[in-house]
Each structure stands twice: as structure tokens, then as C-alpha cells.
Enzyme design. Structure first.
Site, PDB file in Angstrom:
ATOM      1  N   ASP A  67      38.977  31.454  29.933  1.00 30.59           N
ATOM      2  CA  ASP A  67      39.817  30.287  29.673  1.00 30.59           C
ATOM      3  C   ASP A  67      39.004  29.036  29.355  1.00 30.59           C
ATOM      4  OD1 ASP A  67      38.786  29.999  32.268  1.00 30.59           O
ATOM      5  OD2 ASP A  67      40.686  30.478  33.218  1.00 30.59           O
ATOM      6  N   ASP A 136      46.439  29.402  44.487  1.00 28.30           N
ATOM      7  CA  ASP A 136      47.863  29.709  44.281  1.00 28.30           C
ATOM      8  C   ASP A 136      48.061  31.128  43.734  1.00 28.30           C
ATOM      9  OD1 ASP A 136      46.982  29.499  41.669  1.00 28.30           O
ATOM     10  OD2 ASP A 136      48.385  27.931  41.068  1.00 28.30           O
ATOM     11  N   HIS A 138      46.467  32.467  41.073  1.00 28.68           N
ATOM     12  CA  HIS A 138      46.298  32.677  39.625  1.00 28.68           C
ATOM     13  C   HIS A 138      45.063  33.518  39.297  1.00 28.68           C
ATOM     14  CE1 HIS A 138      43.991  28.594  39.234  1.00 28.68           C
ATOM     15  NE2 HIS A 138      43.109  29.573  39.254  1.00 28.68           N
ATOM     16  N   GLU A 143      49.090  31.018  35.842  1.00 27.11           N
ATOM     17  CA  GLU A 143      49.674  30.462  37.054  1.00 27.11           C
ATOM     18  C   GLU A 143      50.870  31.302  37.518  1.00 27.11           C
ATOM     19  OE1 GLU A 143      47.988  28.441  38.571  1.00 27.11           O
ATOM     20  OE2 GLU A 143      47.559  26.549  37.569  1.00 27.11           O
TER      21      GLU A 143
HETATM   22  P1  PGA Z   1      37.129  28.572  42.026  1.00 28.98           P
HETATM   23  O1  PGA Z   1      38.379  28.897  41.082  1.00 28.98           O
HETATM   24  O2  PGA Z   1      36.151  29.671  41.770  1.00 28.98           O
HETATM   25  O3  PGA Z   1      36.608  27.261  41.569  1.00 28.98           O
HETATM   26  O4  PGA Z   1      37.638  28.579  43.416  1.00 28.98           O
HETATM   27  C1  PGA Z   1      38.859  30.198  40.999  1.00 28.98           C
HETATM   28  C2  PGA Z   1      39.932  30.268  39.952  1.00 28.98           C
HETATM   29  O5  PGA Z   1      40.590  29.245  39.677  1.00 28.98           O
HETATM   30  O6  PGA Z   1      40.142  31.341  39.382  1.00 28.98           O
END
Ligand code: PGA
Length: 261
Positions: A67, A136, A138, A143
Site C-alpha cells: 500500500d 483494528d 486491517h 479496513e
Molecule cells: P504497524 O502497522 O506495523 O505500524 O503496527 C501494522 C499495519 O497497519 O498493518
């Protein structure tokens, strides 16, 4: 789904690095799906070290990132182009033409997303996809509520994700609302998925993804349908799993015929 619980993020990154290195050694022209964020930083450091000291060769590897923020210049300090350059690409011998990251400045985003999917297909599909997990639930930037069959497209971030990621921006208000992300359908076509989650902030999302029902409300839960998904957790991220002791026993007592790790 194989759940691997180790004491800390360093050891989890070590397990992940060994798996990625084995993939690249067995198939030097592997197609890797890459993730950004705080979670895989140590993994990239370890792979860079393996490149320097153990001749791990990335020259024939192709990469596709999950992404990118919409509207961020690749040179922006919080862009995933910049992240990948600093954390990984500048440290290994990957061919520049083999690197693919969604273009946050694409003029025609819809056409860019279609082209991104085509490039993944033309490369032969993703052999190993590295994944983080949002607090959350995702995957990529898919999301909660994302179609379980979704392809690369624009998504709108939840406020929770914007808050989680504010630490990468000078001003929290600058976290973009929109992103381009591979879809859940795209991720599920990878031949192997490696999900990493570290820290107590991920414990709920991990429990819901690994032991809850499969639901678009927890995109991580879709990995229960993947035939080769490994989930690498530290003790804190695993703390709400009902079957943690069982997963630990399985991992420690792998019979010889179970050669997958
Ligand atoms: P993070 O994010 O590694 O910064 O905790 C994980 C994600 O959003 O997939």
C-alpha cells in the site's frame, strides 16, 4: 494457519527473516509482497544483515508493496516509498526495475490499480506476502468492512488507523485519509502469507483474527481461509489467545515430516 509464539519481537523477526531467506534461496527469482509500518522494521534489518554477511542475494527478486498513502510524494518522510528505500531497498542488491509500490500520485488511480494487479499477475503472482496487522484488524490498508474479495483500489482509513500512524508524521492532522492498497482477494492469492504482530496493542486484533469468526469486520480473520498462512507473534500480542499453550506445544514439537519451517 500456523501460530508461532515467541517471547519478543526480536525473536519473531528472526523467525520471519529465516523464512524469507529460505524462500529467496530456494527460488532466487521469488516475488515477495512487502509490508511497511513499525512491525517489519527489524525483519528488514535482519534481511539486510543476511545480505551483507551471508550473501543472501536479492538481485533476481521482484517486490510488490501492499500500500501507499494517496497524495504523498515518494520523497515525503512518511511515504512508504521512502520507508522502503531507507529500511530495505538501499541496504540490499535488489534491481530497481523489480520494485513495485502503489503510486500515491497516480493521475488515474483506478487505471493504476488495474495495472498494479496486472503487474502482479505478469510476475507470476506473489510467492510470499509479508503482512502486519492493524490494531483494528486491517490487513494492508483493508479496513474493517472491506470486501473479502477486494482487489487493489482506494480505501479510506479509519480514525483509529490514522491515530495509530500519526507517529510517523510531524503533524497528526497530516495523516492522509485515503490510500491505495492491495485488496484482500489480492493478498489471498499469495502462495504463502506471513503475518507478524507484536505488542499488547495487537492482542485483541490477533485473537479476533486467529480464533474469531471469519468476517469482513476483522480482515485479518480471512487468513483462516489461506492454506499456507503463518502468524508470528510475541508473547504480548498472543496474550488473548485461548489456545496459546497448544500452538506453543505444536511449534516446539514439530515432527520431522513437518518440514515447512
Ligand atoms: P504497524 O502497522 O506495523 O505500524 O503496527 C501494522 C499495519 O497497519 O498493518
Amino acid at each position: 494457519m500456523e501460530v508461532i509464539i515467541v517471547p519478543n519481537a526480536q525473536e519473531g523477526s528472526d523467525v520471519a527473516a529465516r523464512l524469507v531467506a529460505r524462500q529467496v534461496r530456494e527460488k532466487p527469482d521469488s516475488v515477495l509482497g512487502l509490508a511497511t509500518g513499525g512491525t517489519p522494521c527489524k525483519l528488514y534489518q535482519l534481511l539486510a544483515r543476511m545480505h551483507r554477511s551471508d550473501h543472501l542475494d536479492f538481485s533476481r527478486v521482484t517486490t510488490f508493496n501492499l500500500d501507499e498513502y494517496l497524495g504523498l510524494d515518494p520523497a515525503h518522510p512518511a511515504s512508504y516509498h521512502r520507508y522502503m528505500e531507507e529500511n530495505f531497498f538501499s541496504q540490499v542488491n535488489i534491481a530497481r526495475g523489480h520494485i513495485h509500490i502503489p503510486d500515491g500520485l497516480a493521475g488515474d488511480v483506478a487505471a493504476h490499480c488495474v495495472a498494479y494487479e496486472r503487474m502482479i499477475r505478469d510476475a507470476g503472482g506473489i510467492d510470499l506476502q509479508i503482512l502486519g496487522l492493524g490494531s483494528d484488524g486491517h490487513l494492508g490498508f483493508n479496513e474493517p468492512g472491506s470486501s473479502l474479495a477486494s482487489r487493489t483500489r482506494i480505501k479510506t482509513l479509519t480514525e483509529r488507523t490514522r491515530c495509530d500512524n500519526a507517529r510517523f508524521f510531524t503533524n497528526p492532522c497530516d495523516v492522509p485519509h485515503h490510500v491505495i492498497t492491495m485488496g484482500l482477494g489480492t493478498i489471498m492469492e499469495s502462495r504463502m502469507c506471513l503475518l507478524l504482530a507484536f505488542g499488547s496493542g495487537k492482542a485483541q486484533a490477533v485473537a479476533a483474527s486467529v480464533e474469531g469468526p471469519v468476517t469482513a469486520s476483522v480482515p485479518g480473520s480471512l487468513l483462516q481461509f489461506h492454506t499456507r498462512a503463518k502468524v508470528i507473534l510475541d508473547a504480548e500480542a498472543a496474550s488473548l489467545l485461548a489456545r496459546a499453550a497448544y500452538y506453543q506445544w505444536v511449534y516446539k514439537n514439530k515432527p520431522e515430516w513437518q518440514t515447512d519451517l
